[in-house]
Motif scaffolding. Structure first.
Motif, mmCIF file in Angstrom:
data_model
loop_
_atom_site.group_PDB
_atom_site.id
_atom_site.type_symbol
_atom_site.label_atom_id
_atom_site.label_comp_id
_atom_site.label_asym_id
_atom_site.label_seq_id
_atom_site.Cartn_x
_atom_site.Cartn_y
_atom_site.Cartn_z
ATOM 1 N N GLY B 250 -27.239 -20.344 37.185
ATOM 2 C CA GLY B 250 -28.601 -20.360 36.642
ATOM 3 C C GLY B 250 -29.489 -19.348 37.342
ATOM 4 N N LEU B 251 -29.474 -19.383 38.684
ATOM 5 C CA LEU B 251 -30.315 -18.454 39.448
ATOM 6 C C LEU B 251 -29.915 -17.014 39.171
ATOM 7 N N ALA B 252 -28.600 -16.753 39.204
ATOM 8 C CA ALA B 252 -28.124 -15.382 39.040
ATOM 9 C C ALA B 252 -28.531 -14.839 37.671
ATOM 10 N N LEU B 253 -28.396 -15.663 36.644
ATOM 11 C CA LEU B 253 -28.718 -15.172 35.300
ATOM 12 C C LEU B 253 -30.210 -14.912 35.138
ATOM 13 N N GLY B 254 -31.028 -15.759 35.787
ATOM 14 C CA GLY B 254 -32.466 -15.512 35.753
ATOM 15 C C GLY B 254 -32.785 -14.143 36.321
ATOM 16 N N VAL B 255 -32.156 -13.816 37.469
ATOM 17 C CA VAL B 255 -32.415 -12.520 38.120
ATOM 18 C C VAL B 255 -31.902 -11.372 37.247
ATOM 19 N N ILE B 256 -30.715 -11.543 36.671
ATOM 20 C CA ILE B 256 -30.163 -10.490 35.809
ATOM 21 C C ILE B 256 -31.106 -10.235 34.629
ATOM 22 N N GLU B 257 -31.619 -11.339 34.071
ATOM 23 C CA GLU B 257 -32.552 -11.212 32.945
ATOM 24 C C GLU B 257 -33.811 -10.473 33.374
ATOM 25 N N GLY B 258 -34.305 -10.822 34.579
ATOM 26 C CA GLY B 258 -35.497 -10.154 35.108
ATOM 27 C C GLY B 258 -35.257 -8.665 35.279
ATOM 28 N N LEU B 259 -34.093 -8.306 35.824
ATOM 29 C CA LEU B 259 -33.773 -6.895 36.049
ATOM 30 C C LEU B 259 -33.655 -6.144 34.726
ATOM 31 N N SER B 260 -33.099 -6.819 33.715
ATOM 32 C CA SER B 260 -32.936 -6.134 32.429
ATOM 33 C C SER B 260 -34.298 -5.793 31.830
ATOM 34 N N LYS B 261 -35.323 -6.584 32.170
ATOM 35 C CA LYS B 261 -36.664 -6.293 31.658
ATOM 36 C C LYS B 261 -37.190 -4.989 32.236
ATOM 37 N N VAL B 262 -36.725 -4.639 33.440
ATOM 38 C CA VAL B 262 -37.175 -3.398 34.064
ATOM 39 C C VAL B 262 -36.416 -2.204 33.495
ATOM 40 N N PHE B 263 -35.092 -2.344 33.409
ATOM 41 C CA PHE B 263 -34.265 -1.180 33.080
ATOM 42 C C PHE B 263 -34.076 -0.969 31.582
#
Lengths: 335, 292
Positions: B250-263
Motif C-alpha cells: 500500500g505504502l509503496a504504491l502510494g509513493v509510486i503514484e505520487g512520483l508518476s504525477k511528477v514525471f
C-alpha cells in the motif's frame, strides 16, 4: 425439440409482441442492447463460474468504437457493429489473458481493476469526447439498403441480433466445447487431469463473451445515438451482474428477463419523479441506486437462483413429486 | 533530474505517502476480512466513507471534536459492521464466495445512495483540528503538519493491527481460523464470534482511514468507491499472504503514484493498474502471495 430452438421461438414471440403493446421503441431498443450485454456476461460467468466485474470495459469500448467509426469515418451500421465486436475480442484477449491466471475472487478484482484502467483511458483519450461523450450518432442504412432511421426497423434489426446471440450461445453450450466449460466449472482439477487445456478454454469463453459485450455496446450506441463514460464505468458492470442475478445466472433466458426488469425499473423510477405520500414527499428518481442496491442484497440473501432459476426449480420439484421414480433416480444421482 | 524542482518532487512523495497510508489501512482490513470470512468486502469503500461522514456529522450535529471522533467513529462503524455480519453476511457462510462479494456490493450501493440522496455529490469541507494546522519548515521543504500526522497515525494503527495478528494469542487463533476454521472450532474456540470481531475490526480500520481523510479530502458520498478499486489492485499486487505485505505494498504504491504525477501526470490515475498488470504477468500470486 432442442433447448436452443425453444429459446429461439420464445424470444421471437416476446420480441414481436412487445412493440404491439405500445411500449416506446427507445425503451425496447435499450432493453435489447442491455439484454445482449447480459447474455454475453452470462455466457462466461454463468457457465464458468468466474465473476467478471470488468465487462463494462467491453461494452463501453464497443459503444465508443461503433459511435466513433460511424461519426468520424462514416462507417455503415453493419461495419460499425463488426468493429465493436472486434474491439471486444481484442480487449477480451488482453484482459482475459491476464485475469484467468488467477482464480475466484482474485479474478473478479483483476477484471475490475483492468476495466478501471480502460475507463481512465476513456476519460483521457481523444476519441471519446470525454465528459460529453459521443452524441447524435447517426444510424444510416444497413448494407446501404435498409434505412434504419425508422425505430421499428432498427428494433427488428437489433432483436434479430439478440435472438441470434442467445441461440448461438445455447448451441455452443450444447456442443462439446460447452460441455468442457461446464466440466471446468464443476471440477476444474478433473478437467485438467482429463487432459483439457483449461486455460485455453477459459480464455476462449471469456473472449467470446467480451466480443458480444462489445457488440452490445455498439448496438446501444447506434440505437440510442449516444456513447459516453457511464457505459464504461464499473457501475455498468454492476448493473449487468444484477440483471443476470435477478433473472437467473446460468439460465439462457434469465439475463434477458433480468435486463428488461432492470431497464424498466430504472426508467419507471426516474420517470415517477417526486411522489407525494401523505405529508411525505419522496423523490424516487434520486433513490434508484438505493433501490438497486437493496434488490442486490435481497437477491443474494433470498433468491440466488433468480426468477428463471426459481421457476425452473419449482417446476423440477413439482415434476419430482408427480413421479417418485424420477425423484429416487435424482437422489441416487446426487449421492 | 528532468528539470523538476526538488520541492515539487518531495511534495508529491509526501502526498503519495499519505495516499499510500490509506491504501495500506484499507487493504489491511480487506485482507483480514477476506482471510476469515472468505468475502471480498465491496462495502469497504462505503465504510471508509462512513468514517469521513462520521467525523463531519459528529462535529456538525453533536459538536464532538476531531480527537473524540477519531476514537468514537471507528467504534460506531465497527459496531455497525458487527451488526451487518451478525444479521446478514452470516447467512451466506458456506456459499460460493461470489455471493459475499455481490451482497456487499449491494450494501455499498445502498449506503452511498443514502448519503448521496441526503448530502448530494458535492464535497463537504472539514477543517483540520487546530493542533495539526500549519506547516513544519524543514529548510529544504515545508511539510503540512496534518499530513505528517496521517502518516504517523496510520503507521501506528497498522503496526498495532500487525502486532495483534502476528504476535498475540488472539492473532494466532485468527490465523489458525483462516487455515482451518472447523479444526479451530473443534478446539473450543468460538469461531463465529471471531468472524464478527474480524469484520468489525476491518470496518473500524476503514472508518479510521475515513476520519483521517476527512480534513484533507472533501467529505463526499462516492469518495470510497474510487479508492476501493485501487485498494483491490493493491491487494492483487501484494497478494493476500501477509499483513506486512499489505502494508508495505500500500505504502509503496502510494509513493509510486505520487512520483508518476511528477514525471508523467497523464498516467498517474492508471499507474497502479499498470503495475498490477506487470506484476500479474511476472508473478501471478502477487509479491507477498503464498498460493501458486
Amino acid at each position: 425439440m432442442k433447448t436452443s430452438t425453444v429459446l429461439l421461438i420464445t424470444l421471437a414471440v416476446i420480441g414481436v409482441i412487445a412493440p404491439l403493446t405500445g411500449l416506446y421503441p427507445q425503451f425496447l431498443m435499450k432493453c435489447v442492447a442491455l439484454a445482449l450485454f447480459a447474455v454475453a456476461f452470462n455466457f462466461f460467468t454463468g457457465n464458468i463460474g468466474l465473476l467478471s466485474i470488468g465487462h463494462a470495459a467491453f461494452f463501453g469500448m464497443g459503444a465508443y468504437a461503433a459511435g466513433f467509426a460511424t461519426k468520424a469515418w462514416s462507417f455503415t451500421p453493419e461495419l460499425a457493429l463488426v468493429l465493436s465486436l472486434l474491439v471486444g475480442v481484442a480487449l477480451g484477449i488482453v484482459m482475459g489473458g491476464m485475469a484467468i491466471r488467477r482464480q475466484g475472487i482474485y479474478f473478479a478484482m483483476i477484471t475490475l481493476a483492468l476495466a478501471q484502467m480502460v475507463y481512465f483511458v476513456c476519460v483521457q483519450a481523444p476519441f471519446t469526447g470525454a465528459e460529453d461523450g459521443l452524441q447524435r450518432i447517426p444510424r444510416r442504412s444497413l448494407f446501404g439498403l435498409i434505412d434504419l432511421s425508422n425505430d421499428l426497423v432498427m428494433y427488428t434489426f437489433v432483436l434479430v441480433l439478440l435472438i441470434a446471440a442467445v441461440w448461438g450461445f445455447q448451441r455452443i453450450m450444447e456442443s462439446p466445447f460447452g460441455q468442457v466449460l461446464l466440466a471446468i466449472r464443476d471440477n476444474e482439477p478433473r478437467a485438467i487431469s482429463l487432459g483439457y487445456d483449461v486455460q485455453k478454454y477459459k480464455l476462449s469463453a471469456f473472449t467470446m463473451s467480451a466480443a458480444i459485450a462489445g457488440l452490445a455496446g455498439g448496438v446501444k450506441a447506434l440505437t440510442l445515438g449516444f456513447a459516453g463514460l457511464p457505459d464504461a464505468h464499473w457501475t455498468q458492470s454492476g448493473n449487468v451482474i444484477l440483471m443476470c442475478l435477478l433473472g437467473g445466472l446460468g439460465t439462457p433466458l434469465g439475463p434477458v428477463i433480468g435486463a428488461i426488469l432492470v431497464v424498466a425499473l430504472e426508467s419507471r423510477l426516474s420517470g415517477l419523479g417526486v411522489v407525494q405520500i401523505g405529508p411525505f414527499a419522496l423523490d424516487l428518481s434520486s433513490k434508484v441506486p438505493i433501490i438497486i442496491g437493496f434488490i442486490f442484497m435481497v437477491c443474494v440473501l433470498l433468491f440466488r437462483r433468480g426468477i428463471v432459476g426459481e421457476i425452473s426449480a419449482a417446476f423440477a420439484s413439482a415434476k419430482a413429486r408427480q413421479s417418485p421414480a424420477a425423484d429416487a433416480e435424482k437422489k441416487s444421482m446426487a449421492s | 533530474m528532468f528539470d523538476i524542482p526538488l520541492q515539487v518532487l518531495l511534495g508529491q512523495i509526501t502526498i503519495g505517502l499519505v495516499n499510500g497510508c490509506f491504501y495500506a489501512i484499507l487493504s489491511l482490513g480487506l485482507a483480514l476480512i477476506f482471510g476469515l470470512l472468505n468475502v471480498i468486502n465491496f462495502a469497504h469503500g462505503a465504510l471508509y466513507m462512513l468514517g469521513a461522514f462520521g467525523v463531519y456529522l459528529a462535529m456538525q450535529k453533536l459538536g464532538v471534536n476531531y480527537w473524540w471522533s477519531l476514537l468514537l467513529v471507528p467504534i460506531v462503524v465497527g459496531a455497525f459492521g458487527a451488526m451487518i455480519e451478525r444479521l446478514l453476511l452470516r447467512r451466506l457462510v458456506g456459499l460460493d464466495h461470489l455471493y459475499g462479494l455481490l451482497f456487499t456490493f449491494g450494501l455499498a450501493l445502498v449506503l452511498e445512495g443514502i448519503f448521496r440522496d441526503i448530502y448530494g455529490s458535492a464535497g463537504l469541507p472539514y477543517p483540520p483540528p487546530p493542533a495539526l494546522r500549519g506547516l513544519i519548515d524543514l529548510g529544504f521543504m515545508r511539510l503540512p503538519i496534518y499530513r505528517v500526522w496521517i502518516v504517523v497515525a496510520s503507521l501506528l494503527v497498522c503496526f498495532a493491527t500487525w502486532f495483534l495478528i502476528e504476535r498475540t494469542r488472539l492473532g494466532s487463533y485468527l490465523r489458525a481460523g483462516t487455515e482451518n476454521a472447523k479444526m479451530v472450532q473443534a478446539l473450543g474456540i468460538n469461531v463465529p464470534l471471531m468472524v464478527t470481531f474480524v469484520y468489525a475490526l476491518g470496518a473500524a480500520l476503514a472508518a479510521f482511514a475515513g476520519v483521517l481523510a476527512a480534513p484533507i479530502y472533501q467529505v463526499q458520498p462516492l469518495m470510497g468507491s474510487n479508492i476501493l478499486i485501487i485498494t483491490f489492485a493493491v491487494v492483487v499486487i501484494g497478494g493476500l499472504g501477509s499483513t506486512a505485505g499489505a502494508i508495505a505494498t500500500g505504502l509503496a504504491l502510494g509513493v509510486i503514484e505520487g512520483l508518476s504525477k511528477v514525471f508523467y501526470p497523464e498516467v498517474s490515475s492508471t499507474i497502479v493498474f499498470i503495475v498490477m498488470a506487470i506484476v500479474l504477468l511476472v508473478r501471478p500470486a502477487g509479491l507477498f502471495g503464498r498460493e501458486a
